[in-house]
Design a protein around this motif. Structure first.
Motif, PDB file in Angstrom:
ATOM      1  N   PHE A 152       0.833  -1.209   0.000  1.00 26.17           N
ATOM      2  CA  PHE A 152       0.000   0.000   0.000  1.00 26.17           C
ATOM      3  C   PHE A 152       0.864   1.254   0.000  1.00 26.17           C
ATOM      4  CE2 PHE A 152      -2.463  -3.379   2.027  1.00 26.17           C
ATOM      5  CZ  PHE A 152      -3.549  -3.407   1.168  1.00 26.17           C
ATOM      6  N   LYS A 153       0.303   2.298  -0.543  1.00 34.32           N
ATOM      7  CA  LYS A 153       1.017   3.573  -0.656  1.00 34.32           C
ATOM      8  C   LYS A 153       0.017   4.698  -0.487  1.00 34.32           C
ATOM      9  CE  LYS A 153       5.022   3.904  -3.621  1.00 34.32           C
ATOM     10  NZ  LYS A 153       5.493   3.954  -4.981  1.00 34.32           N
ATOM     11  N   TYR A 154       0.427   5.791   0.108  1.00 33.04           N
ATOM     12  CA  TYR A 154      -0.504   6.923   0.237  1.00 33.04           C
ATOM     13  C   TYR A 154       0.276   8.227   0.196  1.00 33.04           C
ATOM     14  CZ  TYR A 154       1.138   6.915   5.059  1.00 33.04           C
ATOM     15  OH  TYR A 154       1.936   6.957   6.165  1.00 33.04           O
ATOM     16  N   GLY A 155      -0.447   9.312   0.105  1.00 34.08           N
ATOM     17  CA  GLY A 155       0.196  10.630   0.102  1.00 34.08           C
ATOM     18  C   GLY A 155       0.389  11.166  -1.298  1.00 34.08           C
ATOM     19  N   ASP A 156       1.297  10.557  -2.034  1.00 31.89           N
ATOM     20  CA  ASP A 156       1.579  11.038  -3.394  1.00 31.89           C
ATOM     21  C   ASP A 156       0.736  10.297  -4.416  1.00 31.89           C
ATOM     22  OD1 ASP A 156       3.501  12.812  -2.541  1.00 31.89           O
ATOM     23  OD2 ASP A 156       5.042  11.248  -2.488  1.00 31.89           O
ATOM     24  N   PRO A 157       0.640  10.857  -5.626  1.00 33.76           N
ATOM     25  CA  PRO A 157      -0.067  10.125  -6.691  1.00 33.76           C
ATOM     26  C   PRO A 157       0.545   8.736  -6.904  1.00 33.76           C
ATOM     27  CG  PRO A 157       0.411  12.364  -7.376  1.00 33.76           C
ATOM     28  CD  PRO A 157       1.088  12.178  -6.061  1.00 33.76           C
ATOM     29  N   PRO A 203     -13.563  15.444  -4.461  1.00 31.44           N
ATOM     30  CA  PRO A 203     -13.042  15.805  -3.150  1.00 31.44           C
ATOM     31  C   PRO A 203     -11.523  15.625  -3.091  1.00 31.44           C
ATOM     32  CG  PRO A 203     -14.804  14.168  -2.981  1.00 31.44           C
ATOM     33  CD  PRO A 203     -14.448  14.288  -4.423  1.00 31.44           C
ATOM     34  N   ARG A 204     -10.931  16.192  -2.053  1.00 29.44           N
ATOM     35  CA  ARG A 204      -9.491  16.066  -1.881  1.00 29.44           C
ATOM     36  C   ARG A 204      -9.115  14.610  -1.639  1.00 29.44           C
ATOM     37  NH1 ARG A 204      -5.420  19.433   0.605  1.00 29.44           N
ATOM     38  NH2 ARG A 204      -4.462  18.275  -1.081  1.00 29.44           N
ATOM     39  N   ARG A 205      -7.930  14.267  -2.086  1.00 27.42           N
ATOM     40  CA  ARG A 205      -7.323  12.946  -1.828  1.00 27.42           C
ATOM     41  C   ARG A 205      -8.122  11.762  -2.385  1.00 27.42           C
ATOM     42  NH1 ARG A 205      -2.878  14.423  -0.261  1.00 27.42           N
ATOM     43  NH2 ARG A 205      -2.615  15.959   1.366  1.00 27.42           N
ATOM     44  N   VAL A 255      -7.861   5.068   2.934  1.00 25.01           N
ATOM     45  CA  VAL A 255      -7.997   3.611   2.933  1.00 25.01           C
ATOM     46  C   VAL A 255      -6.599   3.001   2.811  1.00 25.01           C
ATOM     47  CG1 VAL A 255      -8.904   1.620   1.676  1.00 25.01           C
ATOM     48  CG2 VAL A 255     -10.324   3.669   1.940  1.00 25.01           C
ATOM     49  N   GLN A 256      -5.834   3.517   1.846  1.00 25.96           N
ATOM     50  CA  GLN A 256      -4.477   2.980   1.670  1.00 25.96           C
ATOM     51  C   GLN A 256      -3.583   3.303   2.878  1.00 25.96           C
ATOM     52  OE1 GLN A 256      -2.369   1.863  -1.443  1.00 25.96           O
ATOM     53  NE2 GLN A 256      -3.482   2.830  -3.132  1.00 25.96           N
ATOM     54  N   MET A 257      -3.786   4.455   3.480  1.00 23.77           N
ATOM     55  CA  MET A 257      -2.973   4.818   4.647  1.00 23.77           C
ATOM     56  C   MET A 257      -3.219   3.839   5.799  1.00 23.77           C
ATOM     57  SD  MET A 257      -3.260   8.185   7.033  1.00 23.77           S
ATOM     58  CE  MET A 257      -2.350   9.432   6.178  1.00 23.77           C
ATOM     59  N   GLY A 315      -7.865  10.871  -5.629  1.00 21.54           N
ATOM     60  CA  GLY A 315      -7.122  10.220  -6.712  1.00 21.54           C
ATOM     61  C   GLY A 315      -7.197  10.958  -8.035  1.00 21.54           C
ATOM     62  N   LYS A 316      -7.447  12.270  -7.980  1.00 21.04           N
ATOM     63  CA  LYS A 316      -7.568  13.034  -9.234  1.00 21.04           C
ATOM     64  C   LYS A 316      -6.236  13.082  -9.987  1.00 21.04           C
ATOM     65  CE  LYS A 316      -8.833  16.556  -6.906  1.00 21.04           C
ATOM     66  NZ  LYS A 316      -8.747  15.892  -5.596  1.00 21.04           N
ATOM     67  N   THR A 317      -5.174  13.401  -9.242  1.00 19.72           N
ATOM     68  CA  THR A 317      -3.880  13.520  -9.924  1.00 19.72           C
ATOM     69  C   THR A 317      -3.426  12.163 -10.467  1.00 19.72           C
ATOM     70  OG1 THR A 317      -3.335  15.340  -8.449  1.00 19.72           O
ATOM     71  CG2 THR A 317      -1.515  14.379  -9.680  1.00 19.72           C
ATOM     72  N   SER A 318      -3.611  11.113  -9.670  1.00 23.86           N
ATOM     73  CA  SER A 318      -3.225   9.768 -10.154  1.00 23.86           C
ATOM     74  C   SER A 318      -3.998   9.438 -11.418  1.00 23.86           C
ATOM     75  CB  SER A 318      -3.549   8.701  -9.102  1.00 23.86           C
ATOM     76  OG  SER A 318      -2.916   8.988  -7.890  1.00 23.86           O
ATOM     77  N   PHE A 319      -5.281   9.793 -11.424  1.00 27.43           N
ATOM     78  CA  PHE A 319      -6.096   9.499 -12.611  1.00 27.43           C
ATOM     79  C   PHE A 319      -5.587  10.278 -13.821  1.00 27.43           C
ATOM     80  CE2 PHE A 319      -9.488  10.833 -15.470  1.00 27.43           C
ATOM     81  CZ  PHE A 319      -9.832   9.596 -15.993  1.00 27.43           C
TER      82      PHE A 319
HETATM   83  N1  LIG Z   1      -6.875   4.642  -8.528  1.00 25.86           N
HETATM   84  C1  LIG Z   1      -6.361   4.461  -7.324  1.00 25.86           C
HETATM   85  N2  LIG Z   1      -6.103   3.236  -6.842  1.00 25.86           N
HETATM   86  C2  LIG Z   1      -5.604   3.077  -5.609  1.00 25.86           C
HETATM   87  N3  LIG Z   1      -5.317   4.077  -4.775  1.00 25.86           N
HETATM   88  C3  LIG Z   1      -5.540   5.319  -5.180  1.00 25.86           C
HETATM   89  C4  LIG Z   1      -6.069   5.585  -6.477  1.00 25.86           C
HETATM   90  N4  LIG Z   1      -6.188   6.912  -6.622  1.00 25.86           N
HETATM   91  C5  LIG Z   1      -5.747   7.449  -5.472  1.00 25.86           C
HETATM   92  N5  LIG Z   1      -5.353   6.529  -4.601  1.00 25.86           N
HETATM   93  C6  LIG Z   1      -4.825   6.775  -3.232  1.00 25.86           C
HETATM   94  O1  LIG Z   1      -5.006   8.137  -2.928  1.00 25.86           O
HETATM   95  C7  LIG Z   1      -3.741   8.794  -2.705  1.00 25.86           C
HETATM   96  C8  LIG Z   1      -3.800  10.205  -3.251  1.00 25.86           C
HETATM   97  O2  LIG Z   1      -3.921  10.192  -4.664  1.00 25.86           O
HETATM   98  P1  LIG Z   1      -3.825  11.522  -5.534  1.00 25.86           P
HETATM   99  O3  LIG Z   1      -2.678  12.351  -5.083  1.00 25.86           O
HETATM  100  O4  LIG Z   1      -3.899  11.103  -6.941  1.00 25.86           O
HETATM  101  O5  LIG Z   1      -5.202  12.226  -5.109  1.00 25.86           O
HETATM  102  P2  LIG Z   1      -5.671  13.726  -5.370  1.00 25.86           P
HETATM  103  O6  LIG Z   1      -7.166  13.689  -5.454  1.00 25.86           O
HETATM  104  O7  LIG Z   1      -4.922  14.322  -6.497  1.00 25.86           O
HETATM  105  O8  LIG Z   1      -5.220  14.397  -3.999  1.00 25.86           O
HETATM  106  P3  LIG Z   1      -5.055  15.963  -3.651  1.00 25.86           P
HETATM  107  O9  LIG Z   1      -6.428  16.422  -3.319  1.00 25.86           O
HETATM  108  O10 LIG Z   1      -4.146  15.951  -2.447  1.00 25.86           O
HETATM  109  O11 LIG Z   1      -4.464  16.631  -4.841  1.00 25.86           O
HETATM  110  C9  LIG Z   1      -2.721   7.884  -3.345  1.00 25.86           C
HETATM  111  O12 LIG Z   1      -1.457   7.984  -2.708  1.00 25.86           O
HETATM  112  C10 LIG Z   1      -3.336   6.511  -3.131  1.00 25.86           C
HETATM  113  O13 LIG Z   1      -3.072   6.061  -1.833  1.00 25.86           O
END
Ligand SMILES: Nc1ncnc2c1ncn2[C@@H]1O[C@H](COP(=O)(O)OP(=O)(O)OP(=O)(O)O)[C@@H](O)[C@H]1O
Ligand SMILES: [Mg+2]
Length: 380
Positions: free
Chosen positions: A4-9, A40-42, A260-262, A44-48
């Motif tokens: 598991f990983k959290y925090g960054d994309p 909402p924040r966190r 969840v991942q955290m 997964g928008k940036t990861s997507f």
């Molecule tokens: N598609 C995914 N599958 C699994 N985990 C995910 C996924 N998208 C996001 N996460 C979880 O959420 C965390 C934050 O993701 P990300 O930085 O992409 O979100 P964000 O919406 O851009 O956040 P922020 O609001 O801080 O900009 C990731 O580190 C991961 O733990």
């Protein structure tokens, strides 16, 4: 290895594909319809967006991603924009051509070195403080205009776009980006944002430049596939976890993938072998306890009424005004609740309600911490 990983994309094994969303966003982009993603924040928008970009790269798009999260001025924007462009090796050549056309008066602020080997090395340094405000604006307009020369099919993403709407420039940057959009038929834009009210107003208010210019998409929650994925990740390292337990965790953290991942990361780090509800409660208590100091600091910055309303919101999970509830939290009237909620939203402690009186914490762990602090140990 912790699965598991959290925090960054995240990407690769740490990323669960959002197939449906990917498909619908791709369809819009290929039809040259610009898109706004609100979530909402966190979530997964940036990861997507990063995954979408990898997919677009594969089908021949030139892709650029500009993070405008910390942009506070036109100079900041120019810096972020230029550094996003210069990171793309594939468009460097054309970009350098554009740089050569930049008028002489900008030259002291823009320095670049390029050698044209097989993989050209390129260094651009912008000393924006050497430019006047008008020159910065001119350079932004020119740089945006240069997008049209970059490739046949260009895609550009502006992550955390709401910051642009908050610049105190009478809407100049908004209007400039909007007119670029209208002029450049080979470029498709995606904007993402997490502050719902601001971004909604940017795209739905008839007096603003972006009014109805894009397809709005609400960033969706995961369905049951996320629970299966979490169980699978645990299984890979021999940890058992029932679907109900993952669903329980998802609910407590407002279904925010990051938290969840955290929680799962910490369960693995703490070498829990059998994950059940008690373990979830206990790991969340440990995690939130580590944040006590910042939470306490936030609390201390609030008025007593705001503190009580925040406690009410955390424990009752709704902004409810019944006489009993108001008495329980020592709040005089319902109007005090509404007023305090407004301030807490503007301080970004609470998110704007999605209606139905529900109150959403920007950081769901803060709500858990408050519940633990004030509602007695053991109840999350
Ligand atoms: N598609 C995914 N599958 C699994 N985990 C995910 C996924 N998208 C996001 N996460 C979880 O959420 C965390 C934050 O993701 P990300 O930085 O992409 O979100 P964000 O919406 O851009 O956040 P922020 O609001 O801080 O900009 C990731 O580190 C991961 O733990
Ligand atoms: Mg992000």
């Amino acid at each position: 290895m912790n699965p598991f990983k959290y925090g960054d994309p995240v990407q690769g094994k740490y990323y669960l594909d959002r197939k449906e969303l990917n498909k619908s966003v791709l369809t819009f982009i290929e039809s040259q319809i610009n898109v706004v993603l609100i979530g909402p924040r966190r979530y997964g928008k940036t990861s997507f967006i990063l995954s979408l970009i990898r997919n677009l790269d594969k089908i021949g798009y030139t892709t650029i991603s500009v993070d405008v999260f910390n942009v506070t001025s036109h100079r900041d924007f120019l810096n972020q924009f230029l550094s996003a462009i210069t990171q793309k090796k594939t468009i460097l050549k054309r970009f350098i051509e554009w740089l050569k056309t930049v008028p002489r008066q900008f030259k002291p602020a823009l320095e670049w070195e390029a050698d044209s080997g097989a993989s050209p090395n390129f260094r651009l340094s912008l000393q924006a403080h050497k430019l006047s405000d008008d020159q910065v604006k001119q350079l932004i307009a020119d740089a945006l205009d240069s997008l049209k020369t970059l490739s046949e099919k260009t895609f550009i993403a502006f992550d955390e776009f709401q910051t642009i709407g908050q610049l105190e420039d009478n809407g100049w940057l908004e209007a400039t980006i909007r007119s670029t959009m209208q002029l450049q038929k080979n470029v498709t834009f995606l904007f993402s944002g997490s502050r719902h009210g601001i971004i909604h107003d940017m795209f739905n208010n008839p007096s603003r430049p972006f009014y109805r210019s894009c397809q709005l998409i609400n960033f969706p929650e995961f369905g049951p596939e996320f629970t299966d994925w979490i169980i699978g990740r645990f299984k890979e390292i021999g940890i058992q976890c029932a679907p109900e337990t993952v669903d329980y965790l998802r609910k407590i953290v407002d279904d925010t993938p990051n938290y969840v991942q955290m929680a799962c990361f910490n369960l693995v780090a703490d070498e829990v072998r059998n994950v059940d509800r008690e373990e979830i409660d206990s790991v969340l208590r440990r995690i939130t306890a580590q944040n006590s100091y910042p939470y306490q600091t936030i609390l201390n910055s609030l008025t007593p009424v705001q503190q009580r309303v925040l406690r009410l919101a955390a424990c009752e999970r709704k902004a409810i005004y019944t006489k009993d509830i108001l008495e329980k939290y020592e709040i005089k009237t319902g109007a005090h609740v509404s007023q305090a909620i407004k301030s807490l939203v503007s301080k970004q402690i609470l998110d704007e309600s999605t209606g139905k009186g529900a109150v959403i914490f920007d950081d769901p762990l803060f709500a858990i911490w408050l519940r633990n602090e004030f509602a007695g140990r053991g109840s999350l």
